[in-house]
Design a protein around this motif. Sequence first.
Motif, mmCIF file in Angstrom:
data_model
loop_
_atom_site.group_PDB
_atom_site.id
_atom_site.type_symbol
_atom_site.label_atom_id
_atom_site.label_comp_id
_atom_site.label_asym_id
_atom_site.label_seq_id
_atom_site.Cartn_x
_atom_site.Cartn_y
_atom_site.Cartn_z
ATOM 1 N N PRO A 1 2.736 2.923 -10.082
ATOM 2 C CA PRO A 1 3.031 1.687 -9.996
ATOM 3 C C PRO A 1 2.644 1.004 -8.583
ATOM 4 C CG PRO A 1 5.023 2.676 -9.572
ATOM 5 C CD PRO A 1 3.908 3.811 -9.883
ATOM 6 N N ARG A 2 1.717 -0.087 -8.523
ATOM 7 C CA ARG A 2 1.265 -0.700 -7.380
ATOM 8 C C ARG A 2 1.957 -2.219 -7.219
ATOM 9 N NH1 ARG A 2 -5.016 -0.013 -6.385
ATOM 10 N NH2 ARG A 2 -4.349 -0.317 -4.395
ATOM 11 N N LYS A 3 2.326 -2.216 -5.922
ATOM 12 C CA LYS A 3 2.564 -3.804 -5.581
ATOM 13 C C LYS A 3 1.647 -4.856 -5.586
ATOM 14 C CE LYS A 3 5.179 -6.150 -2.127
ATOM 15 N NZ LYS A 3 5.959 -6.428 -0.722
ATOM 16 N N THR A 4 1.529 -5.857 -6.457
ATOM 17 C CA THR A 4 0.318 -6.805 -6.421
ATOM 18 C C THR A 4 0.832 -7.936 -5.406
ATOM 19 O OG1 THR A 4 1.407 -8.323 -8.097
ATOM 20 C CG2 THR A 4 0.173 -6.037 -8.659
ATOM 21 N N ASP A 5 -0.257 -8.763 -5.168
ATOM 22 C CA ASP A 5 0.266 -10.150 -4.338
ATOM 23 C C ASP A 5 0.985 -11.073 -5.134
ATOM 24 O OD1 ASP A 5 -1.805 -10.619 -6.092
ATOM 25 O OD2 ASP A 5 -3.397 -11.040 -4.566
ATOM 26 N N GLU A 6 1.382 -10.881 -6.255
ATOM 27 C CA GLU A 6 1.977 -11.944 -7.298
ATOM 28 C C GLU A 6 3.448 -11.951 -7.040
ATOM 29 O OE1 GLU A 6 0.883 -11.982 -11.363
ATOM 30 O OE2 GLU A 6 -1.091 -10.863 -10.934
ATOM 31 N N ILE A 7 3.968 -13.248 -7.122
ATOM 32 C CA ILE A 7 5.562 -13.267 -7.266
ATOM 33 C C ILE A 7 5.911 -13.855 -8.420
ATOM 34 C CG2 ILE A 7 7.391 -14.346 -6.075
ATOM 35 C CD1 ILE A 7 6.622 -12.317 -4.253
ATOM 36 N N GLU B 1 1.188 -2.502 1.941
ATOM 37 C CA GLU B 1 2.281 -1.609 2.278
ATOM 38 C C GLU B 1 2.601 -1.477 3.762
ATOM 39 O OE1 GLU B 1 3.309 3.275 1.824
ATOM 40 O OE2 GLU B 1 1.450 2.387 1.448
ATOM 41 N N GLU B 2 3.639 -1.551 4.216
ATOM 42 C CA GLU B 2 3.995 -1.557 5.574
ATOM 43 C C GLU B 2 3.701 -0.386 6.306
ATOM 44 O OE1 GLU B 2 7.890 -2.673 8.569
ATOM 45 O OE2 GLU B 2 8.013 -2.796 6.267
ATOM 46 N N ARG B 3 3.299 -0.361 7.548
ATOM 47 C CA ARG B 3 2.695 0.703 8.430
ATOM 48 C C ARG B 3 3.981 1.032 9.300
ATOM 49 N NH1 ARG B 3 -1.887 -2.175 8.468
ATOM 50 N NH2 ARG B 3 -4.071 -0.981 8.278
ATOM 51 N N THR B 4 4.110 2.414 9.388
ATOM 52 C CA THR B 4 5.157 2.846 10.211
ATOM 53 C C THR B 4 4.899 3.521 11.535
ATOM 54 O OG1 THR B 4 5.578 4.650 8.782
ATOM 55 C CG2 THR B 4 6.961 3.147 8.491
ATOM 56 N N SER B 5 5.552 3.586 12.653
ATOM 57 C CA SER B 5 5.296 4.345 13.733
ATOM 58 C C SER B 5 5.920 5.569 13.836
ATOM 59 C CB SER B 5 5.887 3.394 15.106
ATOM 60 O OG SER B 5 5.472 2.138 15.075
ATOM 61 N N GLY B 6 5.338 6.517 14.592
ATOM 62 C CA GLY B 6 5.744 7.808 15.069
ATOM 63 C C GLY B 6 7.198 7.818 15.588
ATOM 64 N N TYR B 7 7.757 8.892 15.762
ATOM 65 C CA TYR B 7 8.905 9.447 16.510
ATOM 66 C C TYR B 7 9.391 10.655 16.669
ATOM 67 C CZ TYR B 7 10.602 10.731 11.664
ATOM 68 O OH TYR B 7 10.503 11.267 10.467
ATOM 69 N N ILE B 8 10.121 10.780 17.561
ATOM 70 C CA ILE B 8 10.783 12.050 17.938
ATOM 71 C C ILE B 8 12.013 11.988 17.697
ATOM 72 C CG2 ILE B 8 10.699 14.214 19.782
ATOM 73 C CD1 ILE B 8 8.119 13.484 20.480
ATOM 74 N N VAL B 9 12.844 13.013 17.143
ATOM 75 C CA VAL B 9 14.242 13.029 17.180
ATOM 76 C C VAL B 9 14.874 14.179 17.536
ATOM 77 C CG1 VAL B 9 16.466 12.503 15.791
ATOM 78 C CG2 VAL B 9 14.372 11.150 15.146
ATOM 79 N N TYR B 10 16.095 14.116 18.518
ATOM 80 C CA TYR B 10 16.436 15.442 18.768
ATOM 81 C C TYR B 10 17.828 15.966 18.095
ATOM 82 C CZ TYR B 10 12.931 14.844 22.517
ATOM 83 O OH TYR B 10 11.819 14.797 23.185
ATOM 84 N N ASN B 11 18.079 16.858 17.754
ATOM 85 C CA ASN B 11 19.301 17.529 16.978
ATOM 86 C C ASN B 11 19.696 18.901 17.640
ATOM 87 O OD1 ASN B 11 18.664 15.263 14.989
ATOM 88 N ND2 ASN B 11 16.911 16.738 14.585
#
Length: 731
Positions: free
Chosen positions: A568-574, A665-675
């Motif tokens: 399923p792909r998001k179209t530019d229709e509403i 589709e929205e881009r995302t940034s990289g990350y580093i998480v410490y646990n």
Amino acid sequence: MLIAVSAAAVYPSEKPNVIRNLQGVVLDNETNEFIPGAVIRIVEMNKIYSSNINGEFLIPDIEQGVYTFEIHHLAYLESVVKIEISDKMVKSFVFYLVPKSIEINPVVVTDYKSFSKFDDLQELSNVLKGKELQKELGLTLASTLKNETGLAIRSMGPAPARPVIRGLGSDRVLISEDGNKTVDLSSSSPDHAVTIDPFNLSRIEVIRGPKVLLKTSTTIGGVVNVIREEIPTKNHDHILGSVGAYNETANGGYLGSMFIEAPLDDFSFRGEVSKRKTFNLVTPKQTLGNSYANNFNYSFGTSYFTRFGYIGFSYRDFDLNYGVPGGFVGAHPDGVDISLYRRQYNSKIHITFDGVINNIEVNLNRVLYRHKEFEKSGAIGAEFRILEYLGSVQANHSKLSFFNNGTFGISFEHRDFEIGGYVFTTPAKATNLAVYLYETAVYNKFSFEFSARYNYDSIDPEFKKIDSKIGEIKKRTFNTYSLSFSTVYELTKIVYIGFNASKSSRVPTIEELYSRGPHLAAYSYEIGNPNLEDERGIGLEAFVYHKFRDLYFNLNVFRNDLSYYIIPRKTDEINLQTFLPVYQTYGLPALLYGIENQIDWNINDKITLSNTVSFTRGNFKGSENSLPQIPPLKGKIEARYNYSELTIAFNTEWAAAQPNVDLLEERTSGYIVYNSSFQYSLTNENLVHNLSINIDNILNTEYRNHLSRVKSILPEAGRNFRFTYKLYFNY
């Protein structure tokens, strides 16, 4: 305690009834490390052997017959195993011992399964168990598995989360409990939850390669099988069980749980109950509204054991209420509430034989699943009901001509799917019939696996229509087949290389064929395609793994070329009536490829370093557009310190930016998480106390999961303290 026992390497001697040079190895069930100094006693012969520094032992000669093996070690629980020794046995002989700090119940195992290089690789790379499983326990199955190599987590808030394997989700990843398919709607939409609570699981397996075809036709995906032995498979001579509690601060959540298993003559009874409650999730920015979850589930099972096997029955009741966050264009500001339940009846007959056929297993399941989505006004926006029957007959054999061992069987599945509310998809009935085969073989330094599966599928909509807006609504039938072949070559005693090739197939779901209308909780107006073909493609994979006492290294490279990929792909229709974005289902050619790496290095007896890296790239073939919802390059680096019953670990989860996205589709940034984590075990006669304390996202870092549908609103959880306590008892 789960012990996997595998048959031995044997060679016929000059005397027809004597087997010479019977070789074996003893391994730690939790870490897969060799166990030196284990004592192996053959009861009927009153002979004693011991394992060397590499966990290996040698029995010079033994007559054919059935023998009882007792395996002892000061730091492990005793294992008592009955094995038939014959010249038809395969070439590996492996005992697993469970550390006393993890479980407390010795087990008598009355049968065995084959152990091969493929099983070795599977156990090392794709199994979560013991202390590691307790350390990784999260709210959902997906959050428990999120740091495993090649896996990611698709989510729409904390509760509706599902594992993704190599960028592939939906029903390309089959989820099962004790080998039985889990029936819910989690594969059809990101707002639907998986109906499994992971707290009482003893083991989680991620199955890939030819064995996948025992359960599903989609070889390029995988099977996530959780094990709790709801139908008892062994008749203990004592009462065993556990009591546990869990708490985490990011959502104020808590859980209480208990399970018990008890024998009564030739019967064994098992019961389990758990209750979980969580509140809205706290992120580094603010609280994610309507992200609560309340879950109550219980089960009971029983088995009757005879000299030829056992017959068992179980029932599980799973209830879940949870919120799907709001805040998107077209969605209610306060989100949507979902209430669901699953009522499942399972039955099993397991019959053992002396001869080429080791055992035959018959399974029959009935599942009722009900799912309602409520708007904040209290009105039902969508309603789903599934009544499903599943069954299988499966036989396992030992040495047969060229094949060392294998499995063949048939299965069926019938689904009655009903829909209500403001969803205009037609109700439908779906039927699946399948036959399958899985075989293993060894030739010199080569090990082979091969499997095949044929599926017949019929999908019959209740309301047929020639001139529907989405196309002709009609009955569809599919005849598909899948194949998979793997080989491993032993370069040295500690270095192996391998290759897998597969032909994958998948039949479109009812929703992919006939959907038409708003799905408010998913923030989408969904349009199916009744003319879809079956999904198909070719998968290729090459791998190398290196294993010895202090180092495990595994590298995989894969390429999945799909000539027809359903998405399923998001179209530019509403949609102007609901103001929801329109998602249209297509069948398009696609290519996915990537690389995975896992390293575990024991620097010394106390310090271990580990590293995992996973990368997947997906494109629509013939264009520069990327596939949607593909996880970025990600990994985990961890250092562990072990001292007696204490384990302290520090790790970093990291991900690169994801610029390769589909249209809209929205881009995302990289990350580093410490646990960090702290685990301690205390053994006191018949009791074992296991305590785990985890601190996730120590620095309260703001980061976003690329596969989260709510990433545009708020980031993932902030600093989180998780407390897990389990008391195991054995009387």
